[in-house]
Write a protein that holds these residues in place. Structure first.
Motif, short mmCIF file in Angstrom:
data_model
loop_
_atom_site.label_atom_id
_atom_site.label_comp_id
_atom_site.label_asym_id
_atom_site.label_seq_id
_atom_site.Cartn_x
_atom_site.Cartn_y
_atom_site.Cartn_z
N LEU A 104 0.46 -7.91 7.39
CA LEU A 104 0.47 -6.49 7.01
C LEU A 104 0.13 -5.60 8.20
N LEU A 105 -0.81 -6.05 9.02
CA LEU A 105 -1.18 -5.26 10.19
C LEU A 105 -0.01 -5.10 11.15
N ASP A 106 0.79 -6.16 11.32
CA ASP A 106 1.99 -6.05 12.16
C ASP A 106 2.99 -5.07 11.57
N GLY A 107 3.01 -4.96 10.24
CA GLY A 107 3.94 -4.04 9.60
C GLY A 107 3.62 -2.58 9.83
N LEU A 108 2.38 -2.29 10.23
CA LEU A 108 2.05 -0.90 10.56
C LEU A 108 2.70 -0.44 11.85
N ASP A 109 3.07 -1.38 12.70
CA ASP A 109 3.62 -1.05 14.00
C ASP A 109 5.14 -0.94 13.93
N VAL A 110 5.62 -0.08 13.05
CA VAL A 110 7.06 0.16 12.92
C VAL A 110 7.30 1.65 13.06
N ALA A 118 1.47 16.22 -2.50
CA ALA A 118 2.54 15.48 -1.83
C ALA A 118 2.60 15.77 -0.33
N ASP A 119 2.06 16.89 0.11
CA ASP A 119 2.15 17.25 1.53
C ASP A 119 1.19 16.46 2.41
N SER A 120 0.24 15.77 1.81
CA SER A 120 -0.75 15.04 2.61
C SER A 120 -0.77 13.55 2.29
N THR A 121 0.37 13.01 1.85
CA THR A 121 0.40 11.61 1.39
C THR A 121 0.00 10.65 2.49
N ASP A 122 0.63 10.75 3.65
CA ASP A 122 0.34 9.81 4.74
C ASP A 122 -1.12 9.89 5.18
N LEU A 123 -1.61 11.11 5.32
CA LEU A 123 -3.01 11.28 5.75
C LEU A 123 -3.98 10.74 4.71
N ARG A 124 -3.68 10.98 3.43
CA ARG A 124 -4.60 10.53 2.39
C ARG A 124 -4.69 9.01 2.34
N VAL A 125 -3.57 8.33 2.50
CA VAL A 125 -3.58 6.86 2.47
C VAL A 125 -4.42 6.31 3.62
N LEU A 126 -4.22 6.86 4.82
CA LEU A 126 -4.99 6.40 5.97
C LEU A 126 -6.49 6.69 5.81
N LEU A 127 -6.80 7.90 5.38
CA LEU A 127 -8.22 8.27 5.23
C LEU A 127 -8.89 7.47 4.11
N GLU A 144 8.80 5.57 6.12
CA GLU A 144 8.73 5.04 4.77
C GLU A 144 8.22 3.60 4.76
N LYS A 145 8.70 2.77 5.70
CA LYS A 145 8.23 1.38 5.76
C LYS A 145 6.74 1.34 6.12
N ARG A 146 6.37 2.18 7.06
CA ARG A 146 4.97 2.20 7.48
C ARG A 146 4.06 2.65 6.33
N LEU A 147 4.51 3.61 5.54
CA LEU A 147 3.72 4.09 4.41
C LEU A 147 3.58 3.02 3.34
N LYS A 148 4.64 2.22 3.12
CA LYS A 148 4.56 1.13 2.14
C LYS A 148 3.53 0.09 2.56
N VAL A 149 3.56 -0.25 3.84
CA VAL A 149 2.59 -1.22 4.34
C VAL A 149 1.17 -0.66 4.23
N ALA A 150 1.01 0.62 4.56
CA ALA A 150 -0.31 1.23 4.47
C ALA A 150 -0.81 1.24 3.03
N ARG A 151 0.07 1.47 2.08
CA ARG A 151 -0.34 1.43 0.67
C ARG A 151 -0.74 0.01 0.27
N ALA A 152 -0.04 -0.99 0.79
CA ALA A 152 -0.41 -2.39 0.49
C ALA A 152 -1.80 -2.70 1.04
N ILE A 153 -2.09 -2.22 2.24
CA ILE A 153 -3.43 -2.43 2.81
C ILE A 153 -4.47 -1.67 2.00
N LEU A 154 -4.13 -0.47 1.53
CA LEU A 154 -5.05 0.29 0.70
C LEU A 154 -5.37 -0.46 -0.59
N TYR A 155 -4.35 -1.10 -1.18
CA TYR A 155 -4.58 -1.89 -2.39
C TYR A 155 -5.55 -3.04 -2.11
#
Length: 798
Positions: free
Chosen positions: A106-112, A188-197, A116-127
């Motif tokens: 999963l960590l390797d998947g963040l380096d894309v 919806a405007d802060s989706t990427d930031l919210r997942v990371l935070l 959209e792919k990066r956000l999916k991987v980040a959500r998987a890590i969040l889970y």
């Protein structure tokens, strides 16, 4: 006398029930107090002050109720990737090697490059960080897997990757410009930031929880992570500095889509983890006093406060009106026969005699009642009038042995001199035994020595602890950081009114589609109020932690931050916050327990109704709101302590009635800090205020520390202390600037103390970089400055 004739409503001849006389003075005082208070005794709030709430509560407050559907979206992203690599098994059934392999994948998947792919991987890590809750059956099981997965993610290096991604999102100019142009910002405007935070917060909050059952490798990882988090290893600055920059960028209007609640929560927990909480602060203070050779602290403030009990709050205005009406009715009734009252007063050695100096303040009865209210402890009659102590019979003159030829002779003057010397010596010893030298006094004295002797004073040994590194990081922009935090605090305060120019702090709570039913509107209203309360909680904790740690590290670091808070109107802002029904704020029920994490992902949600939303939970108070109130009061105490001009600001802003209303909250710690703020200004509030607030004065006397020559209750030195706010603050500011310049501004040194090269050969041998325009016009310069000017060689040689 008409004492036995006037009964009932004052009409003669009415045979009413005879009044019951008080048995003793203690009962009389209690009856007076009960009449004067005019309210029922509320129970003490069972609140235990700590660095933060329980771990489960801190995790649930990260998410707004609007984010509820995203829990299942995170699960879906994880399971889609998980099933492609591990078929037919659940996460909890894998061994440690398989867990680590999947986390690395999963960590390797963040380096894309694809968002959209990066956000999916980040959500998987969040889970994963949320405890892979679909495989769990209870909240305890979810918490177990949260800890396991978070330490696994830390071990494979996930946090460093998240910091890099967060920095990239902060610098995403396209997202910032798009958000600025939008008329309304939504979730919806802060989706990427919210997942990371969310992932970063879960990691920091989970890792800092010290569990005795943790294995040794987890303990080692915790200490390493703590050191790295407070060091400038991430992007050449501590993570806290990067988060502070997000706060200022949001307040400037350049990034209105930033999820500010999550940023502030992560900033708070990062500071709390890297610098330490209140108990660790106490341990650091003890160690620092030992290093400086100072005596031990006389007591632990936290332990003393926890052992205190709350005082009964003073009467409100309605209670005082009711009291006055009762007093008027009593004047027309014969409640107590005159002869009994006369007998009571004759036997009472504590009879109030305040009327001796109060001819201009009112009649004797008012003074007597005030004196009764002021007594801290009711005294029973048998305690007031103890039996007389029998005196021993007078003995004969002392006889001396025959071996002494003369009896001793002592003059009256000798006795007086002896007693005077003995009293002075014992008095000085008594004062010295209670003398307290603070760390700040030592630091100020050392700084003055450095300023007086910059050459012979030597180099200062600077310990690069986490607090020092954080101060160095935020020093260039500290005023902007303080203004930004106070702006957000103002927007989140319940007393603030919506203005067009105020910042929008609801970007990470408002849904894309606004509610259409009454039930949805009620749910969103609870969510918005809860959102604001959490923001106030985070900001108050951040400011208090920074003030306390900076004060311990160096007093002028604390003064620099405190002065900019004062300049940014922090004092009137906090008073404005408390200018509300503070009891309603503390008992507010802005929470829906069935929607809190992890309950909402483990159970089928019941159908919400308007009645269930209005009922809320059954708790006596809201922990976060009481925590915020205590923090804000402590901040106000920090800003005004030993500062005459700032104390006068409390008086000018009429803080006394606001603070007095806060005493209605029956919690000892909160009452203590309110009483401290009242104590420093009582001398300026006038004699009439002190006379009509004797219960508050009594509470101050009982609970607040008193100091030598502390004239807080009388105000005899008012004329000797002029209020010159500008002069005091300018003097303090000059000292702060000298400290910052000496310690941190190495490039701008004092030219008077820079070394001078007096050797002619070395000076002529130095290579001097000449500017380009000078080299192009070198011939003209020679002609004008050398050849065309006469030189008197005799004078030059002399």
């Amino acid at each position: 006398m008409c004492g036995g004739k006037m009964e009932g409503n004052g009409a003669p001849g009415n045979n009413k029930q005879k009044p019951i006389l008080p048995k003793n003075r203690g009962e009389f005082i209690r009856n007076q107090r009960k009449d004067s208070e005019g309210f029922s005794e509320a129970p003490d709030l069972e609140f235990e002050y700590a660095d933060s709430d329980k771990w489960a509560a801190e995790l649930s407050e990260l998410y707004s109720y609007t984010e509820g559907p995203e829990f299942q979206l995170n699960r879906k992203c994880f399971e889609e990737d998980f099933q492609t690599h591990v078929e037919g098994k659940r996460w909890v059934e894998l061994d440690a090697v398989q867990h680590r392999a999947h986390a690395m994948r999963l960590l390797d998947g963040l380096d894309v490059t694809g968002r959209e792919k990066r956000l999916k991987v980040a959500r998987a890590i969040l889970y994963m960080a949320q405890g892979t809750f679909s495989d769990c059956g209870s909240e305890a099981e979810v918490q177990h897997w949260i800890r396991y997965n978070v330490f696994l993610l830390l071990d494979v290096g996930t946090f460093t990757a998240l910091v890099e991604l967060l920095n990239m999102e902060i610098e995403n100019s396209a997202a910032c410009s798009s958000a600025v142009r939008k008329p309304a910002i939504s979730l919806a405007d802060s989706t990427d930031l919210r997942v990371l935070l969310n992932i970063m917060y879960l990691m920091v909050e989970t890792i800092q929880q010290d569990d005795p059952a943790d294995p040794p490798e987890w303990r080692a990882s915790r200490e390493t992570f703590k050191t790295e988090l407070g060091s400038p290893l991430y992007n050449s600055e501590p993570v806290s500095v990067m988060l502070f920059a997000m706060v200022t960028k949001f307040c400037s209007g350049h990034a209105p889509h930033f999820p500010m609640k999550k940023v502030l929560l992560l900033l708070w927990k990062t500071i709390l983890f890297t610098l330490g909480g209140f108990e660790q602060l106490q341990r650091l203070k003890v160690c620092k006093r030992v290093e400086l050779g100072l005596p031990r602290l006389p007591e632990d403030s936290i332990s003393v406060i926890r052992s205190m009990r709350a005082a009964s709050p003073p009467a409100s205005a309605s209670d005082l009106i009711e009291q006055q009406q009762r007093r008027t009715r009593r004047e027309h009734k014969a409640l107590i026969k005159q002869e009994n009252l006369d007998a009571f007063n004759e036997k009472d050695p504590y009879k109030a005699d305040d009327a001796r100096d109060d001819d201009d303040e009112g009649d004797d009865n008012d003074n007597n009642e005030s004196a009764l209210e002021a007594e801290p402890f009711p005294l029973e009659r048998d305690e007031v009038m103890p039996p007389p102590i029998p005196h021993p019979p007078q003995t004969d003159r002392v006889s001396f042995p025959k071996g002494l030829p003369w009896a001793p002779k002592v003059r009256e003057k000798d006795i007086e001199n002896f007693l005077e010397c003995s009293r002075i010596t014992s008095f000085i010893c008594l004062l010295t035994s209670h003398k307290y030298i603070s760390i700040a006094e030592i630091q100020i004295a050392k700084e003055e020595e450095f300023q007086k002797t910059p050459l012979s004073g030597g180099e200062e040994e600077l310990e690069l602890c986490a607090t020092e590194l954080l101060y160095q990081g935020i020093l260039p922009s500290l005023p902007q950081y303080m203004i930004a935090l106070l702006k957000i605090l103002l927007a989140a305060a319940p007393t603030s009114k919506a203005k067009t120019d105020s910042i929008n702090i609801l970007a990470d709570v408002l849904p894309e589609e606004m509610p259409t039913t009454v039930l949805q509107s009620m749910k969103l209203g609870v969510d918005v109020n809860r959102h604001k309360e959490i923001i106030v909680k985070a900001i108050s904790a951040i400011l208090l932690l920074l003030l306390k740690h900076f004060k311990l590290n160096h007093i002028y670091q604390f003064e620099y931050m405190a002065q900019h808070l004062v300049f940014a109107n922090c004092i009137p802002l906090i008073l404005k916050f408390f200018n509300q029904n503070i009891m309603s704020y503390i008992t507010a029920k802005n929470s829906i327990s069935v929607l809190d994490f992890p309950y909402c992902v483990l159970h089928d949600l019941p159908e919400l109704t308007a009645e269930s939303l209005e009922a809320g939970d059954n708790t006596q108070f809201c922990w976060r709101n009481l925590f915020s109130c205590i923090n804000l009061l402590r901040i106000l105490n920090k800003l005004t302590k030993w500062k005459h001009s700032r104390t006068m600001m409390l008086v000018v802003f009429k803080s006394a009635p606001i603070l007095k209303r806060a005493l209605k909250v029956k919690q000892a710690m909160m009452q203590l800090y309110v009483l401290k703020l009242l104590k420093v200004q009582t001398k300026y509030l006038g004699r009439q205020w002190r006379k009509s607030n004797m219960k508050t004065m009594s509470a101050i006397y009982q609970k607040v520390r008193h100091r030598l020559n502390d004239d807080w209750a009388y105000g005899n030195d008012l004329d000797a202390r002029p209020w010159d706010f500008q002069a005091e603050e300018c003097s303090l500011r000059a000292s702060i600037e000298r400290f910052n310049s000496r310690r941190y501004d190495k490039a701008v040194g004092n030219p008077e103390f820079s070394p001078v090269d007096n050797c002619l050969q070395s000076v002529l041998g130095q290579k001097v970089e000449l500017p380009d325009d000078f080299q192009m016009n070198y011939d003209l310069w020679l002609e004008r400055e050398v050849f065309s000017k006469p030189i008197c060689w005799e004078e030059l040689l002399q």
